[in-house]
Design an enzyme around this catalytic site. Structure first.
Site, PDB file in Angstrom:
ATOM      1  N   CYS A  22       9.545  -1.394  -4.989  1.00 13.01           N
ATOM      2  CA  CYS A  22       8.939  -0.236  -5.656  1.00 13.01           C
ATOM      3  C   CYS A  22       9.555   0.050  -7.021  1.00 13.01           C
ATOM      4  CB  CYS A  22       9.018   1.004  -4.764  1.00 13.01           C
ATOM      5  SG  CYS A  22       7.960   0.854  -3.315  1.00 13.01           S
ATOM      6  N   HIS A  65      -6.980   6.364 -11.451  1.00 12.65           N
ATOM      7  CA  HIS A  65      -6.894   5.216 -12.352  1.00 12.65           C
ATOM      8  C   HIS A  65      -6.002   5.507 -13.556  1.00 12.65           C
ATOM      9  CE1 HIS A  65     -10.103   3.717  -9.817  1.00 12.65           C
ATOM     10  NE2 HIS A  65      -9.778   2.518 -10.260  1.00 12.65           N
ATOM     11  N   GLU A 125       0.638   7.117   0.777  1.00 15.71           N
ATOM     12  CA  GLU A 125       0.678   5.988  -0.150  1.00 15.71           C
ATOM     13  C   GLU A 125      -0.007   4.772   0.464  1.00 15.71           C
ATOM     14  OE1 GLU A 125       4.590   6.523  -2.950  1.00 15.71           O
ATOM     15  OE2 GLU A 125       4.730   5.158  -1.257  1.00 15.71           O
TER      16      GLU A 125
END
Length: 138
Positions: A22, A65, A125
């Site tokens: 990550c 986005h 997530e």
């Protein structure tokens, strides 16, 4: 009485302090489950689902986005700026936990008529990885 609604968006982020994968710039198909609590009004509703959507849809649209970036991550901010990419710079590390708190703060701020008494938010997530928090609204 409690009501609930879900929102979905696609967003990138990175956790530069993390020692695993990550640390890299990556994205998720986020899902937020929102649960609101309050008294049933004369119209038979805690809050109209249309109004819940109207309250949060601008924020979801802003995140969709884009890349959520911690304000201290100057390297990523510079790279995204040079690419002309959509980004949302925030004053916190972009963990699921902090994104959850971010939404709760916004919901509390938008509860202008003070009819909601409690809010609970899940930020997913992945399908099976999420953060959960709830707050008193008044």
């Amino acid at each position: 009485m409690k009501i609930a609604k879900e929102f979905n968006w696609e967003m990138g982020h990175r956790l530069p302090f993390q020692k695993g994968k990550c640390r890299n710039l990556h994205g998720h198909s986020y899902k937020m489950r929102l649960e609101l609590e309050g008294e049933i009004k004369d119209n038979g509703m805690v809050m109209d689902y249309y109004d819940v959507k109207k309250m949060l849809e601008p924020l979801i649209e802003k995140l969709d986005h884009s890349v959520m970036v911690y304000e201290g991550d100057k390297e990523l901010i510079d790279a995204l700026t040079s690419l002309g990419s959509r980004m949302n710079v925030v004053p916190f590390q972009t963990t699921a936990e902090n994104i959850c708190l971010f939404f709760l703060d916004k919901i509390k701020e938008l509860n202008t008529d003070k009819t909601l008494t409690r809010a609970r938010v899940w930020v997913f997530e992945t399908e099976n990885t999420y953060a959960l928090e709830e707050i008193e609204m008044n």
